[in-house]
Design a protein around this motif. Structure first.
Motif, short mmCIF file in Angstrom:
data_model
loop_
_atom_site.label_atom_id
_atom_site.label_comp_id
_atom_site.label_asym_id
_atom_site.label_seq_id
_atom_site.Cartn_x
_atom_site.Cartn_y
_atom_site.Cartn_z
N VAL A 133 -22.64 -18.06 32.02
CA VAL A 133 -23.18 -17.92 30.67
C VAL A 133 -22.03 -17.81 29.68
O VAL A 133 -20.85 -17.86 30.06
N HIS A 134 -22.36 -17.65 28.42
CA HIS A 134 -21.32 -17.46 27.40
C HIS A 134 -20.75 -16.04 27.49
O HIS A 134 -21.36 -15.14 28.06
N ALA A 135 -19.59 -15.84 26.90
CA ALA A 135 -18.94 -14.53 26.88
C ALA A 135 -19.80 -13.53 26.11
O ALA A 135 -20.62 -13.90 25.26
N VAL A 136 -19.59 -12.25 26.39
CA VAL A 136 -20.45 -11.21 25.82
C VAL A 136 -20.37 -11.14 24.30
O VAL A 136 -21.31 -10.65 23.65
N ASP A 137 -19.28 -11.62 23.70
CA ASP A 137 -19.16 -11.58 22.24
C ASP A 137 -19.57 -12.89 21.58
O ASP A 137 -19.40 -13.06 20.38
N HIS A 138 -20.13 -13.83 22.37
CA HIS A 138 -20.57 -15.10 21.82
C HIS A 138 -22.01 -14.97 21.31
O HIS A 138 -22.82 -14.26 21.92
N GLU A 183 -12.85 -8.71 29.17
CA GLU A 183 -11.62 -8.04 28.76
C GLU A 183 -11.52 -6.62 29.30
O GLU A 183 -10.42 -6.11 29.50
N SER A 184 -12.67 -5.98 29.51
CA SER A 184 -12.65 -4.57 29.87
C SER A 184 -13.93 -4.20 30.60
O SER A 184 -14.88 -4.99 30.68
N ILE A 185 -13.98 -2.97 31.09
CA ILE A 185 -15.17 -2.47 31.76
C ILE A 185 -16.35 -2.43 30.81
O ILE A 185 -17.51 -2.58 31.23
N ASP A 186 -16.10 -2.27 29.51
CA ASP A 186 -17.18 -2.26 28.53
C ASP A 186 -17.93 -3.59 28.52
O ASP A 186 -19.16 -3.64 28.34
N ASP A 187 -17.20 -4.70 28.72
CA ASP A 187 -17.84 -6.01 28.78
C ASP A 187 -18.75 -6.12 30.01
O ASP A 187 -19.83 -6.70 29.96
N PRO A 239 -4.01 -11.38 29.14
CA PRO A 239 -3.15 -10.28 29.59
C PRO A 239 -3.87 -8.93 29.59
O PRO A 239 -3.67 -8.12 30.50
N LEU A 240 -4.72 -8.68 28.59
CA LEU A 240 -5.45 -7.41 28.56
C LEU A 240 -6.42 -7.32 29.74
O LEU A 240 -6.56 -6.26 30.36
N ALA A 241 -7.09 -8.41 30.05
CA ALA A 241 -8.01 -8.41 31.19
C ALA A 241 -7.29 -8.14 32.49
O ALA A 241 -7.78 -7.40 33.35
N PHE A 257 -8.28 -3.60 37.68
CA PHE A 257 -8.71 -2.61 38.67
C PHE A 257 -9.98 -1.89 38.21
O PHE A 257 -10.90 -1.65 39.02
N ASP A 258 -10.06 -1.55 36.93
CA ASP A 258 -11.27 -0.91 36.41
C ASP A 258 -12.47 -1.85 36.51
O ASP A 258 -13.58 -1.43 36.85
#
Length: 329
Positions: free
Chosen positions: A89-94, A121-125, A150-152, A157-158
């Motif tokens: 699917v599309h990214a969560v911010d799309h 990018e993060s566990i929030d996504d 790089p942030l991802a 690990f998270d």
């Protein structure tokens, strides 16, 4: 007597068993061909040896996301119960993310093997994607995530620790592009991606994060899809040097190369079969085989050799084949 999986696969082993190849297609004609090829190879091997992931992210034209998602749903609904079909699917911010999840996960909740979420990018996504699954009454579906920045990589690990996540994939092209020209274009090639330190570091972090939490690390694409030798070399390096157990295909020509490169050799299968059979005979007590000590730690390794042989369609001795009488988990 307990199945070897029950005895040997504990906290230090993978929790998911996936085909070694994940084949992507986003254009309708290619999606249809991919699903047909999967069905043919299920008949050939007696098991589903590669996933088909239908692409809503890069496959959908701008402004046509809803129509594309509906078409993906109609194609996936035609797959047999032996097939393994997923959707990216599309990214969560799309803007199309919520609609994708509602339509795709909502209508295919009991037919898909998983949902792929790009640009995590993060566990929030991951949490947002999980919430969307639940809203679509598809909370049981595993999530596969693409690590593309790089942030991802920093948060790998998270992300891998989340119980809904089954696999992490490395997005080579976006990762290189996210460095503002600091990584040369050659790092996206079949050979260059194994040479640039930042790319190799990212791959190792992702593989390590997956193995820490029993998840499946999935290696990135090889864009030179007509170069079989480049494909084979890339799979061998990804598996033997970097710890990957799965790889993307973007062309049907690459699927059999991936299966062959991940397949154990006949000698490896023969040794693994003998060692597992010997372990069964002594109820998994230590043994000596060819002058070497084997116990549950090495039994686990050799059982996983047999699992990989089965998942790549390799021939197994008759007494070993009895452990795999059912379709792939």
């Amino acid at each position: 007597m307990k199945h070897p999986r029950e005895v040997l696969l504990g906290a230090q082993a993978a929790t998911a068993f996936l085909p070694v190849c994940d084949h992507y297609s986003g254009v309708e004609a290619r999606m249809r061909k991919s699903l047909q090829l999967q069905a043919e190879m299920i008949d050939e091997f007696g098991a589903c040896v590669f996933d088909v992931t239908l692409d809503c992210e890069d496959g959908a034209p701008v402004g046509g996301e809803d129509d594309h998602a509906a078409m993906v749903v109609s194609l996936a609904a035609l797959a047999s119960d032996k097939a393994r079909v997923a959707v990216r699917v599309h990214a969560v911010d799309h803007p199309a993310f919520e609609s994708d999840m509602s339509v795709v996960a909502g209508k295919l909740a009991h037919q898909l093997s998983h949902i792929m979420i790009p640009k995590v990018e993060s566990i929030d996504d991951v949490i947002r994607a999980e919430q969307a699954l639940r809203a679509a009454s598809a909370g049981h579906l595993p999530l596969h995530v693409l690590i593309e920045s790089p942030l991802a990589v920093r948060n790998a690990f998270d992300i891998a620790a989340h119980p809904r996540v089954q696999s992490l994939s490395f997005g080579l092209m976006d990762f290189v592009s996210s460095h503002g020209g600091a990584i040369p274009a050659d790092a996206m090639s079949s050979q260059g991606q194994f040479a640039h330190p930042l790319v190799v570091r990212a791959k190792l972090e992702i593989a390590s994060a997956c193995h820490a939490y029993g998840k499946v690390p999935s290696h990135c694409v090889v864009t030179e899809f007509n170069d079989a030798s480049a494909m084979t070399l890339a799979v061998q390096r990804a598996s033997r040097e970097l710890g990957y157990t799965r790889m993307w295909s973007i062309h049907p020509n690459q699927i059999r190369s991936i299966l062959a490169a991940f397949s154990p050799s006949e000698a490896e299968i023969e040794d693994a079969s003998k060692i597992i059979a010997a372990g069964v005979r002594v109820d998994w007590a230590p043994i000596s085989f060819d002058g070497k000590l084997h116990d549950r730690a090495s039994y686990r390794y050799f059982w996983q050799v047999l699992e990989r042989a089965h998942r790549t369609g390799s021939a197994l001795p008759a007494d070993t084949q009895t452990y795999f009488t059912h379709a792939l988990a």
